[in-house]
Design a protein around this motif. Structure first.
Motif, PDB file in Angstrom:
ATOM      1  N   ILE A 253     -10.702  -0.028  -6.694  1.00  0.00           N
ATOM      2  CA  ILE A 253     -11.694  -1.095  -6.466  1.00  0.00           C
ATOM      3  C   ILE A 253     -11.032  -2.301  -5.796  1.00  0.00           C
ATOM      4  CG2 ILE A 253     -11.365  -2.208  -8.742  1.00  0.00           C
ATOM      5  CD1 ILE A 253     -14.509  -2.520  -8.726  1.00  0.00           C
ATOM      6  N   ALA A 254      -9.716  -2.433  -5.998  1.00  0.00           N
ATOM      7  CA  ALA A 254      -8.962  -3.543  -5.408  1.00  0.00           C
ATOM      8  C   ALA A 254      -8.608  -3.171  -3.969  1.00  0.00           C
ATOM      9  CB  ALA A 254      -7.703  -3.824  -6.230  1.00  0.00           C
ATOM     10  N   THR A 255      -9.581  -3.292  -3.072  1.00  0.00           N
ATOM     11  CA  THR A 255      -9.404  -2.771  -1.706  1.00  0.00           C
ATOM     12  C   THR A 255      -8.221  -3.409  -0.974  1.00  0.00           C
ATOM     13  OG1 THR A 255     -11.098  -4.330  -0.965  1.00  0.00           O
ATOM     14  CG2 THR A 255     -11.789  -2.048  -1.361  1.00  0.00           C
ATOM     15  N   ALA A 256      -7.844  -4.627  -1.346  1.00  0.00           N
ATOM     16  CA  ALA A 256      -6.718  -5.296  -0.672  1.00  0.00           C
ATOM     17  C   ALA A 256      -5.424  -4.500  -0.825  1.00  0.00           C
ATOM     18  CB  ALA A 256      -6.524  -6.707  -1.228  1.00  0.00           C
ATOM     19  N   ILE A 257      -5.275  -3.778  -1.934  1.00  0.00           N
ATOM     20  CA  ILE A 257      -4.039  -3.014  -2.170  1.00  0.00           C
ATOM     21  C   ILE A 257      -4.313  -1.500  -2.175  1.00  0.00           C
ATOM     22  CG2 ILE A 257      -2.698  -4.855  -3.266  1.00  0.00           C
ATOM     23  CD1 ILE A 257      -3.580  -3.754  -6.013  1.00  0.00           C
ATOM     24  N   ARG A 258      -5.300  -1.116  -1.408  1.00  0.00           N
ATOM     25  CA  ARG A 258      -5.638   0.305  -1.275  1.00  0.00           C
ATOM     26  C   ARG A 258      -4.728   0.891  -0.180  1.00  0.00           C
ATOM     27  NH1 ARG A 258      -9.371   2.801   1.947  1.00  0.00           N
ATOM     28  NH2 ARG A 258     -10.411   4.637   1.123  1.00  0.00           N
ATOM     29  N   ILE A 259      -3.464   1.082  -0.531  1.00  0.00           N
ATOM     30  CA  ILE A 259      -2.411   1.441   0.423  1.00  0.00           C
ATOM     31  C   ILE A 259      -1.560   2.560  -0.178  1.00  0.00           C
ATOM     32  CG2 ILE A 259      -0.295   0.559   1.528  1.00  0.00           C
ATOM     33  CD1 ILE A 259      -1.729  -2.169   1.725  1.00  0.00           C
ATOM     34  N   GLY A 260      -1.314   3.597   0.608  1.00  0.00           N
ATOM     35  CA  GLY A 260      -0.610   4.761   0.068  1.00  0.00           C
ATOM     36  C   GLY A 260       0.821   4.916   0.539  1.00  0.00           C
ATOM     37  N   ASN A 261       1.204   4.138   1.585  1.00  0.00           N
ATOM     38  CA  ASN A 261       2.532   4.355   2.171  1.00  0.00           C
ATOM     39  C   ASN A 261       3.137   3.021   2.604  1.00  0.00           C
ATOM     40  OD1 ASN A 261       4.756   5.686   3.144  1.00  0.00           O
ATOM     41  ND2 ASN A 261       3.739   6.424   5.012  1.00  0.00           N
ATOM     42  N   PRO A 262       3.634   2.220   1.651  1.00  0.00           N
ATOM     43  CA  PRO A 262       4.051   0.842   1.963  1.00  0.00           C
ATOM     44  C   PRO A 262       5.221   0.764   2.945  1.00  0.00           C
ATOM     45  CG  PRO A 262       4.235   1.316  -0.410  1.00  0.00           C
ATOM     46  CD  PRO A 262       3.828   2.587   0.256  1.00  0.00           C
ATOM     47  N   VAL A 263       5.071  -0.062   3.975  1.00  0.00           N
ATOM     48  CA  VAL A 263       6.154  -0.159   4.966  1.00  0.00           C
ATOM     49  C   VAL A 263       7.381  -0.889   4.419  1.00  0.00           C
ATOM     50  CG1 VAL A 263       4.834   0.013   7.111  1.00  0.00           C
ATOM     51  CG2 VAL A 263       5.175  -2.217   6.065  1.00  0.00           C
TER      52      VAL A 263
END
Ligand code: F0G
Length: 366
Positions: A253-263
């Motif tokens: 639900i926290a779309t800001a941190i909807r990230i699967g592969n952090p650079v």
């Protein structure tokens, strides 16, 4: 902040004299007299005591909220963007590009336009909170919504920036983290030392890396006596740093941190290792509980991703040493995502009332 203001403006300096973070922390940043400073007077955000959350943690632990949602575009991204855009301008760039879950796009758009540049932003179609999209459009960005998640959008903008004359302003751009590290300076300036714990939401893992850089630089210069443990919190459905591998279909639900592969994975791992910190996942339910507690209990409205820092602290409260000082970073303003607030709250909302004093009084319980 006061020390910084007095240094810049003399003993009578007021907040109106705050020049933005590049001028405030110029000697700590890679800028020169040739750098055109593009600023909206970002930074100098409040460190707000959070007694209700402190009470929940117990044992005399003091909790503070670094409310970076009070930056000009409503998130911590302004800290990185004033640097990235000023340097892009210095280098003669006429256009910038980023991928974004929303906040980076809002900040990139605002600063790029202020610097007279074009801003191209790629967003995951359908997964950006309404306020952020509204900002990017209003600030005059050229918005491209792609059918894919943030990670895919970032891969595309990296290729575009490699091939065409546009400057990449995601946090792979080193100037971004340089600007963002100033938040750690402000925390130390406000507390007189580093906190024991720094709780922070983690998505692309840039901000945790930037804070660590800031704390280390300030300590090396003798501005603080200690370093905090860096406690990074991810949403359970998008927790690659916790799992130790990328997540193909991140979901939260926290779309800001909807990230699967952090650079910034490697920098963040270094921060964790060197600070004896850790990464942990919090569920969407825990995020929403913390989000509501911040609103009702502390009077502070942040976006769901930001509440992950408080959700994480509450989850690990038994490990906090008695009497410790903890700072939770609230990365974005709650107004960014009104839909989530309207859907998830514990308030009563009476609609359709006749405009009559007695009826209103009865509904009030009199
Ligand atoms: N909190 C908020 C409100 C964010 O917007 C982000 C990242 C994070 C936390 C995580 O920070 O990526 O440095 O670990 N937002 C990016 C964006 C991805 O596009 O706005 P991080």
């Amino acid at each position: 902040m006061l020390q910084v203001l007095r240094r810049l403006g003399g003993p009578r300096a007021t907040m109106q004299d705050w020049p933005g973070l590049i001028e405030a922390y110029r000697s700590w940043l890679p800028v020169s007299a040739a750098t055109p400073v593009i600023t909206l007077r970002e930074g100098a955000t409040p460190l707000i005591p959070a007694p209700v959350i402190g009470e929940r943690v117990g044992r005399g632990v003091k909790v503070f909220l670094k409310y970076d949602g009070l930056n000009p575009t409503g998130s911590f991204k302004d800290r990185g963007m004033t640097m990235a855009i000023s340097k892009a301008r210095e280098e003669g760039s006429e256009a910038v590009i980023c991928a974004s879950t929303g906040n980076t796009s809002a900040a990139a758009a605002a600063y790029a336009r202020r610097g007279g540049m074009r801003a191209f932003v790629l967003i995951p179609d359908g997964y950006v909170a309404q306020g952020k999209l509204a900002q990017a459009l209003l600030y005059g960005a050229e918005v491209l919504a792609v059918k894919g998640n943030f990670d895919r959008a970032l891969a595309i903008v990296r290729e575009v920036a490699d091939r065409y004359p546009v400057t990449l302003v995601n946090s792979v751009n080193p100037y971004r983290l340089q600007g963002q590290k100033t938040a750690a300076f402000e925390v130390v300036d406000a507390l007189g030392d580093a906190p024991d714990w720094l709780c922070i939401p983690v998505g692309n893992a840039g901000n945790i890396s930037a804070y660590w850089m800031g704390f280390q630089e300030y300590r090396a210069a003798g501005h603080s006596a200690r370093l905090p443990r860096m406690m990074g919190f991810q949403a359970a459905g998008a927790a690659p740093m916790v799992l130790g591998h990328p997540v193909d279909q991140p979901d939260t639900i926290a779309t800001a941190i909807r990230i699967g592969n952090p650079v910034n994975r490697d920098n963040a791992l270094r921060a964790q290792r060197e600070s004896q910190g850790s990464f942990m996942a919090v569920t969407d339910a825990e995020i929403l509980e913390a989000y509501k507690l911040l609103g009702r209990g502390e009077g502070v409205f942040c976006e769901p991703a930001s509440a992950a820092s408080v959700a994480g602290l509450l989850k690990r409260r038994e490990e906090v040493p008695a009497g410790a000082t903890v700072v939770c970073v609230l990365t974005g303003n709650g107004l960014k995502d009104p839909a989530t607030a309207i859907e998830h709250n514990d308030s009563t909302f009476h609609t359709g009332l006749e405009p009559d004093t007695d009826i209103v009084a009865r509904v009030m319980g009199f």
